[in-house]
Design an enzyme around this catalytic site. Structure first.
Site, mmCIF file in Angstrom:
data_model
loop_
_atom_site.group_PDB
_atom_site.id
_atom_site.type_symbol
_atom_site.label_atom_id
_atom_site.label_comp_id
_atom_site.label_asym_id
_atom_site.label_seq_id
_atom_site.Cartn_x
_atom_site.Cartn_y
_atom_site.Cartn_z
ATOM 1 N N ASP A 229 -10.594 2.277 1.379
ATOM 2 C CA ASP A 229 -10.653 1.853 2.874
ATOM 3 C C ASP A 229 -11.179 3.143 3.581
ATOM 4 O O ASP A 229 -12.018 3.134 4.442
ATOM 5 C CB ASP A 229 -9.511 1.252 3.350
ATOM 6 C CG ASP A 229 -9.157 -0.084 3.050
ATOM 7 O OD1 ASP A 229 -10.290 -0.681 2.538
ATOM 8 O OD2 ASP A 229 -8.181 -0.447 2.937
ATOM 9 N N GLY B 97 -4.936 -1.147 17.234
ATOM 10 C CA GLY B 97 -3.966 -1.603 16.272
ATOM 11 C C GLY B 97 -3.258 -0.404 15.804
ATOM 12 O O GLY B 97 -3.294 0.919 15.887
ATOM 13 N N SER B 98 -2.039 -0.626 14.743
ATOM 14 C CA SER B 98 -1.155 0.472 14.484
ATOM 15 C C SER B 98 -0.757 0.025 12.943
ATOM 16 O O SER B 98 -0.003 0.757 12.421
ATOM 17 C CB SER B 98 -0.095 0.524 15.204
ATOM 18 O OG SER B 98 0.515 -0.793 15.418
ATOM 19 N N GLY B 99 -1.419 -0.807 12.406
ATOM 20 C CA GLY B 99 -0.713 -1.028 10.848
ATOM 21 C C GLY B 99 -1.621 -0.217 9.803
ATOM 22 O O GLY B 99 -2.221 0.682 9.989
ATOM 23 N N LYS C 153 0.759 -1.098 -0.018
ATOM 24 C CA LYS C 153 0.033 -0.103 -0.080
ATOM 25 C C LYS C 153 0.744 1.366 -0.018
ATOM 26 O O LYS C 153 0.342 2.335 -0.533
ATOM 27 C CB LYS C 153 -0.941 -0.008 1.245
ATOM 28 C CG LYS C 153 -2.062 -1.002 0.994
ATOM 29 C CD LYS C 153 -3.141 -0.863 2.308
ATOM 30 C CE LYS C 153 -4.355 -1.778 2.057
ATOM 31 N NZ LYS C 153 -5.313 -1.617 3.147
ATOM 32 N N MET D 197 -4.336 -0.684 7.743
ATOM 33 C CA MET D 197 -5.767 -0.500 7.975
ATOM 34 C C MET D 197 -6.001 0.380 8.971
ATOM 35 O O MET D 197 -7.093 1.330 9.074
ATOM 36 C CB MET D 197 -6.408 -1.574 7.876
ATOM 37 C CG MET D 197 -7.882 -1.857 7.865
ATOM 38 S SD MET D 197 -8.434 -1.013 6.224
ATOM 39 C CE MET D 197 -10.500 -0.808 6.667
#
Length: 272
Positions: A106, A129-131, A70, A133
């Site tokens: 997204d 979360g930290s990725g 990405k 997405m």
């Protein structure tokens, strides 16, 4: 009778480190239902620059981009839409006669869901979360005016980096944060994963929250979603995200927006 592929058929594709079936099923179902001369196929690659050059050279109409490509795709395209600029990450490439434009559907999907559920910007958001997405989700909330938030992440460096981008705070866990909206953007609860039967947030945290949002799409009823429903909490599921973003990709590729009934049929078939 199955559609025939001919010299005028337009190819759309996906690039992912671990190709799945959702996009292929969803897009091809709609192509057939709407009698569009398109076909969709999933790919992976070990040579990203060559793959993107191939999209341009071969006239491939569109490409969905998943992890781990990405951010690496950004210098390989010609124009970047505001949806991708907002988070410095792309998930969709559209080829207009050799000009490659990049988008992030997204991000678009999350913004649409915030509006659909009429979530007040005053809501205190706790996002796990930290990725890539998680970045799309957190930045969508930021840009929708949500000023009070926490990023909960096991990786402190990545968690703090994302929190700083959004003007939020980092925390090692969600306990004591008084979350009004809990958002899971990790693989916790994902079908086939090591933590498939694990709750992304504790029962106490879910009980204290007003709303729960789980971005995991498969299964639709994750342990977190099931608990939230049991407790009577409003829920946004990952299936809603994956379908919405796929619809936006479909529109970008074809210029056609399916009606809600057809989208529902395509989603049921793709998620089966």
């Amino acid at each position: 009778m199955p559609r025939s592929i001919n010299r005028d058929t337009q190819l759309c594709m996906s690039l992912s480190g671990r190709p799945g079936n959702f996009g292929t099923r969803f897009q091809n179902f709609l192509y057939e239902a709407l009698d569009l001369n398109f076909v969709y196929k999933a790919f992976t690659t070990k040579d990203l620059p060559a793959a993107i050059a191939g999209i341009r050279a071969l006239g491939i109409r569109g490409c969905a981009v998943s992890m781990p490509f990405k951010e690496a795709c950004i210098p390989l395209v010609d124009e970047i839409d505001a949806s991708a600029q907002a988070i410095a990450s792309i998930n969709t490439i559209v080829n207009d006669d050799g000009l490659l434009r990049a988008y992030n559907t997204d991000y678009i999907a999350i913004r649409k869901l915030i509006e659909r559920y009429r979530i007040s910007p005053d809501t205190r958001v706790v996002l796990r979360g930290s990725g890539g997405m998680a970045k799309a989700v957190a930045c969508a909330f930021r840009d929708a005016g949500f000023m009070s938030g926490y990023v909960v992440a096991r990786n402190e460096e990545a968690g703090r980096r994302l929190a700083d981008i959004c003007g939020y705070a980092w925390a090692a866990d969600a306990s004591g944060l008084n979350a009004e909206l809990l958002v899971n953007v990790t693989p916790i609860g994902m079908e086939g994963g090591a933590e498939a039967d694990t709750l992304a947030f504790s029962r106490e945290e879910v009980e204290a929250a007003r709303m729960v949002f789980d971005v995991v799409a498969l299964p639709v009823l994750t342990p977190l979603v099931r608990l939230a429903q049991l407790l009577g909490k409003p829920v946004i599921t990952g299936a809603e995200v994956i379908v919405l973003q796929a619809v936006e990709q479909f529109v970008l590729y074809t210029g056609v927006r399916p009606d809600d009934a057809l989208i529902k049929r395509a989603a049921a078939q793709a998620l089966a």
